[in-house]
Design a protein around this motif. Structure first.
Motif, PDB file in Angstrom:
ATOM      1  N   LEU A   1       0.802  -1.157  -0.240  1.00 16.85           N
ATOM      2  CA  LEU A   1      -0.025   0.171  -0.308  1.00 16.85           C
ATOM      3  C   LEU A   1       0.646   1.376  -0.397  1.00 16.85           C
ATOM      4  O   LEU A   1       0.703   2.192  -0.890  1.00 16.85           O
ATOM      5  CB  LEU A   1      -0.453   0.124   1.269  1.00 16.85           C
ATOM      6  CG  LEU A   1      -1.853  -0.699   1.220  1.00 16.85           C
ATOM      7  CD1 LEU A   1      -2.847  -0.892   2.498  1.00 16.85           C
ATOM      8  CD2 LEU A   1      -3.310  -0.161   0.194  1.00 16.85           C
ATOM      9  N   ILE A   2       1.957   0.609   0.380  1.00 13.64           N
ATOM     10  CA  ILE A   2       2.481   2.526   0.636  1.00 13.64           C
ATOM     11  C   ILE A   2       3.844   2.571  -0.608  1.00 13.64           C
ATOM     12  O   ILE A   2       3.531   3.678  -1.432  1.00 13.64           O
ATOM     13  CB  ILE A   2       4.097   2.335   1.961  1.00 13.64           C
ATOM     14  CG1 ILE A   2       3.423   2.540   2.868  1.00 13.64           C
ATOM     15  CG2 ILE A   2       5.082   3.529   1.789  1.00 13.64           C
ATOM     16  CD1 ILE A   2       4.049   1.902   4.799  1.00 13.64           C
ATOM     17  N   PHE A   3       4.059   1.733  -1.169  1.00 15.04           N
ATOM     18  CA  PHE A   3       4.014   1.752  -2.287  1.00 15.04           C
ATOM     19  C   PHE A   3       2.916   2.006  -4.115  1.00 15.04           C
ATOM     20  O   PHE A   3       3.363   3.406  -4.527  1.00 15.04           O
ATOM     21  CB  PHE A   3       4.564   0.310  -3.236  1.00 15.04           C
ATOM     22  CG  PHE A   3       4.942  -0.026  -4.492  1.00 15.04           C
ATOM     23  CD1 PHE A   3       6.573   0.503  -4.885  1.00 15.04           C
ATOM     24  CD2 PHE A   3       4.006   0.068  -5.626  1.00 15.04           C
ATOM     25  CE1 PHE A   3       7.031   1.051  -6.759  1.00 15.04           C
ATOM     26  CE2 PHE A   3       5.058  -0.236  -6.946  1.00 15.04           C
ATOM     27  CZ  PHE A   3       6.026   0.843  -7.258  1.00 15.04           C
ATOM     28  N   GLY A   4       2.300   1.560  -3.317  1.00 14.98           N
ATOM     29  CA  GLY A   4       0.723   2.147  -4.178  1.00 14.98           C
ATOM     30  C   GLY A   4       0.918   3.712  -4.220  1.00 14.98           C
ATOM     31  O   GLY A   4       0.985   4.325  -5.191  1.00 14.98           O
ATOM     32  N   PHE A   5       0.930   4.555  -2.813  1.00 14.03           N
ATOM     33  CA  PHE A   5       0.948   5.311  -2.459  1.00 14.03           C
ATOM     34  C   PHE A   5       1.758   6.460  -2.954  1.00 14.03           C
ATOM     35  O   PHE A   5       1.604   7.763  -3.640  1.00 14.03           O
ATOM     36  CB  PHE A   5       0.586   6.013  -0.929  1.00 14.03           C
ATOM     37  CG  PHE A   5      -0.783   5.131  -0.064  1.00 14.03           C
ATOM     38  CD1 PHE A   5      -2.004   6.193  -1.115  1.00 14.03           C
ATOM     39  CD2 PHE A   5      -0.924   5.311   0.986  1.00 14.03           C
ATOM     40  CE1 PHE A   5      -2.452   5.508   0.362  1.00 14.03           C
ATOM     41  CE2 PHE A   5      -1.961   4.855   1.928  1.00 14.03           C
ATOM     42  CZ  PHE A   5      -2.806   4.940   0.779  1.00 14.03           C
ATOM     43  N   VAL A   6       3.384   6.052  -3.318  1.00 12.81           N
ATOM     44  CA  VAL A   6       3.945   6.746  -3.631  1.00 12.81           C
ATOM     45  C   VAL A   6       3.758   6.582  -5.210  1.00 12.81           C
ATOM     46  O   VAL A   6       3.993   7.743  -6.188  1.00 12.81           O
ATOM     47  CB  VAL A   6       5.599   6.165  -3.543  1.00 12.81           C
ATOM     48  CG1 VAL A   6       6.390   6.429  -4.138  1.00 12.81           C
ATOM     49  CG2 VAL A   6       5.652   6.290  -1.763  1.00 12.81           C
TER      50      VAL A   6
ATOM     51  N   VAL B   1      -6.444   1.485 -12.219  1.00 15.58           N
ATOM     52  CA  VAL B   1      -7.672   1.101 -11.217  1.00 15.58           C
ATOM     53  C   VAL B   1      -8.323   0.033 -11.407  1.00 15.58           C
ATOM     54  O   VAL B   1      -8.396  -0.329 -10.085  1.00 15.58           O
ATOM     55  CB  VAL B   1      -8.269   2.606 -11.549  1.00 15.58           C
ATOM     56  CG1 VAL B   1      -9.627   2.702 -10.573  1.00 15.58           C
ATOM     57  CG2 VAL B   1      -7.450   3.701 -11.845  1.00 15.58           C
ATOM     58  N   GLY B   2      -8.752  -0.812 -12.220  1.00 15.39           N
ATOM     59  CA  GLY B   2      -9.283  -1.868 -12.703  1.00 15.39           C
ATOM     60  C   GLY B   2      -7.983  -2.639 -11.466  1.00 15.39           C
ATOM     61  O   GLY B   2      -8.834  -3.336 -11.101  1.00 15.39           O
ATOM     62  N   GLY B   3      -7.064  -2.558 -11.390  1.00  7.69           N
ATOM     63  CA  GLY B   3      -6.353  -4.177 -10.415  1.00  7.69           C
ATOM     64  C   GLY B   3      -6.585  -3.257  -8.869  1.00  7.69           C
ATOM     65  O   GLY B   3      -6.249  -4.010  -8.455  1.00  7.69           O
ATOM     66  N   ALA B   4      -5.999  -2.069  -8.486  1.00  7.84           N
ATOM     67  CA  ALA B   4      -6.327  -1.900  -7.114  1.00  7.84           C
ATOM     68  C   ALA B   4      -7.997  -2.138  -6.763  1.00  7.84           C
ATOM     69  O   ALA B   4      -8.124  -2.198  -5.714  1.00  7.84           O
ATOM     70  CB  ALA B   4      -6.457  -0.051  -7.169  1.00  7.84           C
TER      71      ALA B   4
ATOM     72  N   LEU C   1      -0.918  -7.051  -6.689  1.00  8.80           N
ATOM     73  CA  LEU C   1      -2.369  -6.535  -7.401  1.00  8.80           C
ATOM     74  C   LEU C   1      -2.001  -5.110  -7.295  1.00  8.80           C
ATOM     75  O   LEU C   1      -1.955  -4.186  -7.669  1.00  8.80           O
ATOM     76  CB  LEU C   1      -3.661  -7.179  -6.912  1.00  8.80           C
ATOM     77  CG  LEU C   1      -3.977  -8.014  -7.076  1.00  8.80           C
ATOM     78  CD1 LEU C   1      -5.517  -8.394  -7.055  1.00  8.80           C
ATOM     79  CD2 LEU C   1      -4.200  -8.016  -9.594  1.00  8.80           C
ATOM     80  N   ILE C   2      -1.628  -4.922  -5.201  1.00  7.24           N
ATOM     81  CA  ILE C   2      -2.125  -3.157  -5.392  1.00  7.24           C
ATOM     82  C   ILE C   2      -0.415  -2.630  -6.133  1.00  7.24           C
ATOM     83  O   ILE C   2      -0.501  -2.236  -6.666  1.00  7.24           O
ATOM     84  CB  ILE C   2      -1.224  -3.238  -4.266  1.00  7.24           C
ATOM     85  CG1 ILE C   2      -3.303  -3.773  -3.486  1.00  7.24           C
ATOM     86  CG2 ILE C   2      -1.148  -1.329  -3.970  1.00  7.24           C
ATOM     87  CD1 ILE C   2      -2.904  -3.566  -2.084  1.00  7.24           C
ATOM     88  N   VAL C   3       0.700  -3.687  -6.286  1.00 13.52           N
ATOM     89  CA  VAL C   3       1.974  -2.779  -6.367  1.00 13.52           C
ATOM     90  C   VAL C   3       1.973  -2.649  -8.444  1.00 13.52           C
ATOM     91  O   VAL C   3       1.983  -1.742  -9.010  1.00 13.52           O
ATOM     92  CB  VAL C   3       2.899  -4.343  -6.183  1.00 13.52           C
ATOM     93  CG1 VAL C   3       4.072  -3.301  -6.523  1.00 13.52           C
ATOM     94  CG2 VAL C   3       3.541  -3.813  -5.115  1.00 13.52           C
TER      95      VAL C   3
END
Lengths: 89, 137
Positions: free
Chosen positions: A6-11, B48-51, B12-14
């Motif tokens: 999540l931190i990577f996603g935020f960045v 966005v779909g992945g998130a 998925l998030i990454v």
């Protein structure tokens, strides 16, 4: 593990927002700026979703849905204004 | 939470973060607007779909309920992204047409007798040869 992801996603999404802001300020034509605003709305939706996962609440999905609808409507209205000179004829 | 589910959600998030970053990088770095249009409409929408998929899996793992909000947002985004791109491209083409002087973005040839449908009228369908255009009428 999800915390770090999540931190990577935020960045990543924040960097993407900064790039979109750069294109919005620089953009040679008006259409570039409309495209940049549309991309910023989509990135903001991703940011809201990530924040909802970070806080563990499902409260933000309505906000994301509303933002998706308003982003689409505003982009279409902008483009129609550029094409026609007014929004509703 | 099971370790494989956690790993899947993290992956998925990454991946979605990388896709969103690539989309905005393309928006920033590509030279012309018709190229710049590609990056946000495809890469960012996929990100966005992945998130949203990750969020769905996360709340399914945490709360044990499948929420449909994410599917709504995903469907809405995937439906509206092509419409938005089409509108932006059309506005761009018309504004380019209206502007004279300066550097104009050259469209490639269509390869048929008539030009691009944004600029030129529909091809003349005379007599019996008009069967190739099913959209008319």
């Amino acid at each position: 593990m999800i915390e770090y992801a999540l931190i990577f996603g935020f960045v990543a999404v924040s960097l993407a927002l900064v790039m979109n802001l750069w294109r919005l300020l620089q953009g040679p034509s008006v259409v570039d700026r409309v495209l940049a605003v549309d991309t910023m709305v989509i990135n903001t939706i991703a940011l809201i979703i990530l924040q909802g996962m970070y806080q563990g609440t499902t409260l933000y999905f309505e906000a994301a849905l509303l933002l998706a609808m308003f982003g689409f409507i505003s982009t279409v209205a902008f483009c129609r204004f550029l094409l026609r000179g007014n929004v509703i004829e | 939470m099971a370790i494989w589910l956690e790993a899947l959600i993290a992956l998925l998030i990454v991946v979605s973060g990388v896709f969103i970053l690539v989309g905005s990088l393309g928006l920033l770095k590509l030279p012309t607007l018709m190229m710049r249009l590609h990056a946000p409409t495809k890469a960012t929408t996929l990100g966005v779909g992945g998130a949203l998929l990750a969020s769905m899996g996360f709340f399914w793992a945490v709360e044990g309920t499948i929420s449909v909000h994410e599917l709504l947002v995903t469907a809405f985004l995937f439906l509206t992204a092509p419409v938005t791109a089409h509108f932006i491209a059309k506005a761009h083409l018309h504004l380019e047409r209206k502007r004279d002087g300066g550097e104009r973005e050259r469209l490639p040839q269509t390869g048929t007798g008539s030009g691009w449908s944004t600029y030129d009228p529909a091809p003349q369908t005379g007599g019996e040869e008009g069967d190739s255009a099913p959209g008319e009428g």
